[in-house]
Design a protein around this motif. Structure first.
Motif, PDB file in Angstrom:
ATOM      1  N   GLU A 119       0.932  -0.856  -0.013  1.00 50.54           N
ATOM      2  CA  GLU A 119       0.100   0.015  -0.004  1.00 50.54           C
ATOM      3  C   GLU A 119       0.971   1.224   0.067  1.00 50.54           C
ATOM      4  O   GLU A 119       1.464   1.698   1.059  1.00 50.54           O
ATOM      5  N   ILE A 120       1.000   1.930  -1.124  1.00 49.73           N
ATOM      6  CA  ILE A 120       1.943   2.871  -1.374  1.00 49.73           C
ATOM      7  C   ILE A 120       1.281   4.420  -1.421  1.00 49.73           C
ATOM      8  O   ILE A 120       2.206   5.343  -1.524  1.00 49.73           O
ATOM      9  N   GLY A 121       0.036   4.449  -1.118  1.00 51.98           N
ATOM     10  CA  GLY A 121      -0.249   5.696  -0.935  1.00 51.98           C
ATOM     11  C   GLY A 121      -1.845   5.765  -0.886  1.00 51.98           C
ATOM     12  O   GLY A 121      -2.457   4.657  -1.317  1.00 51.98           O
ATOM     13  N   PRO A 122      -2.492   6.867  -0.756  1.00 50.84           N
ATOM     14  CA  PRO A 122      -3.942   6.862  -0.948  1.00 50.84           C
ATOM     15  C   PRO A 122      -4.675   6.252  -2.279  1.00 50.84           C
ATOM     16  O   PRO A 122      -4.270   6.875  -3.293  1.00 50.84           O
ATOM     17  N   GLN A 124      -3.592   3.855  -3.902  1.00 46.71           N
ATOM     18  CA  GLN A 124      -2.712   3.326  -4.840  1.00 46.71           C
ATOM     19  C   GLN A 124      -2.240   1.901  -3.916  1.00 46.71           C
ATOM     20  O   GLN A 124      -1.880   1.741  -3.058  1.00 46.71           O
ATOM     21  N   SER A 154       9.505   0.068  -2.721  1.00 43.90           N
ATOM     22  CA  SER A 154       8.476   0.401  -3.028  1.00 43.90           C
ATOM     23  C   SER A 154       7.576   1.776  -2.616  1.00 43.90           C
ATOM     24  O   SER A 154       6.712   2.311  -3.598  1.00 43.90           O
ATOM     25  N   HIS A 155       7.831   2.224  -1.543  1.00 39.51           N
ATOM     26  CA  HIS A 155       7.459   3.598  -1.090  1.00 39.51           C
ATOM     27  C   HIS A 155       8.341   4.591  -1.360  1.00 39.51           C
ATOM     28  O   HIS A 155       7.743   5.779  -1.320  1.00 39.51           O
ATOM     29  N   THR A 156       9.235   4.512  -2.190  1.00 41.47           N
ATOM     30  CA  THR A 156      10.149   5.623  -2.610  1.00 41.47           C
ATOM     31  C   THR A 156      10.162   5.801  -3.972  1.00 41.47           C
ATOM     32  O   THR A 156      10.475   7.093  -4.548  1.00 41.47           O
ATOM     33  N   PRO A 158       7.638   5.423  -7.490  1.00 42.09           N
ATOM     34  CA  PRO A 158       6.308   5.182  -7.961  1.00 42.09           C
ATOM     35  C   PRO A 158       6.453   4.360  -9.444  1.00 42.09           C
ATOM     36  O   PRO A 158       5.334   3.868  -9.525  1.00 42.09           O
ATOM     37  N   VAL A 187       1.362  -1.172 -10.314  1.00 38.81           N
ATOM     38  CA  VAL A 187       0.686  -0.200  -9.524  1.00 38.81           C
ATOM     39  C   VAL A 187      -0.549   0.111  -9.948  1.00 38.81           C
ATOM     40  O   VAL A 187      -0.895   0.666 -11.082  1.00 38.81           O
ATOM     41  N   ASP A 189      -3.881   2.555  -9.426  1.00 39.19           N
ATOM     42  CA  ASP A 189      -4.219   3.953  -9.089  1.00 39.19           C
ATOM     43  C   ASP A 189      -5.712   4.162  -9.244  1.00 39.19           C
ATOM     44  O   ASP A 189      -5.962   4.462 -10.382  1.00 39.19           O
ATOM     45  N   ASP A 191      -7.771   6.561  -8.096  1.00 42.40           N
ATOM     46  CA  ASP A 191      -8.171   7.663  -8.286  1.00 42.40           C
ATOM     47  C   ASP A 191      -7.894   8.091  -9.944  1.00 42.40           C
ATOM     48  O   ASP A 191      -8.794   8.780 -10.564  1.00 42.40           O
TER      49      ASP A 191
END
Length: 271
Positions: A119-122, A124, A154-156, A158, A187, A189, A191
């Protein structure tokens, strides 16, 4: 009569001595000393019996050695299986708008297949499916190394392409020259309504949208090859592929454990 008595005494002594040796050897074997051997001093039936006893002891000793070796290998495989199970996700991610299902069934005690979620972001989610060449403990340990790299990167990063390039650069000198890793990293996304993926020599992806299935095969070569020029060629071939996704779409990522499954006639399941 004296000569007969003397010869009879020698014969009796020879027999009782041989029987005593056999009895002593049996006692030693009963105590677990299977390396004990009886000296063979004659070519008669008692000598044959002693020879047979020695062969039996050697056979039991070899059998115990094989059993101990098998137990050691079974213990290593059990540890490797526990390592592999600990590497796989305990639960699937819960993300509004996205439903995730996963399954991994090793064909043997352990395998080289690995998958994970990040889970790498809102809105995402990163999804990795990989296959380490070979089986056994070495594949499980390489999986552990790959998991550590993916958790860190993975968190750094994209971009799936740039992430796999970084992973390849770090693993190229870590794997032995007989090992490599195929992988697909995607990945999602929600949104933006897209899936961006990079494929390093792995099986294709399948996207089902609007009732039609599409096989996606982005270009790329396997990870971890430590041969001259491999790193430059890896970067040259690898691409980011972006596909629009919407409500009701289905994306399938898998390994060759699916496509190479055989029916009773030996036919591959296939893509």
């Amino acid at each position: 009569q004296g000569s007969a008595f003397f010869m009879g005494g020698i014969l009796v002594r020879s027999i009782t001595s041989a029987v005593h040796e056999l009895f002593h050897g049996t006692e030693r074997m009963q105590q677990g000393d299977f390396a004990h051997r009886i000296s063979i001093d004659s070519n008669d039936q008692l000598g044959d019996l002693a020879s047979s006893f020695n062969r039996m002891g050697a056979s039991i000793e070899h059998g115990l050695h094989v059993q101990r070796e098998k137990q050691r290998l079974d213990d290593e495989l059990r540890i490797a299986r526990e390592i592999q199970k600990s590497l796989l996700p305990v639960r699937v991610p819960q993300m509004p708008g996205l439903s995730v299902a996963d399954l991994c069934e090793p064909a043997r005690e352990v395998g080289g297949d690995y998958y994970d979620f990040f889970e790498i972001g809102p809105g995402q989610l990163g999804v990795l499916v990989a296959d380490v060449s070979g089986k056994g403990t070495s594949a499980a340990l390489y999986m552990a190394e790959l998991k550590g790299l993916m958790l860190a990167l993975s968190h750094t990063e994209p971009s799936p392409r740039r992430l796999l390039i970084d992973v390849n650069r770090r693993l190229a000198n870590q794997l032995d020259n007989r090992s490599f890793i195929t992988m697909t990293y995607a990945v999602f996304d929600l949104d933006a309504g897209t899936m961006t993926c990079a494929r390093a020599g792995h099986t294709p992806l399948i996207v089902v949208s609007g009732g039609e299935s599409h096989v996606i095969v982005p270009c790329g070569m396997v990870v971890g090859l430590s041969i001259p020029g491999a790193e430059g060629r890896f970067e040259e071939l690898l691409v980011d592929h972006t596909t629009p996704i919407g409500p009701g779409d289905l994306v399938v990522l898998y390994t060759d454990g699916i496509t190479e499954a055989m029916d009773p006639a030996g036919e591959l399941f296939g893509d």
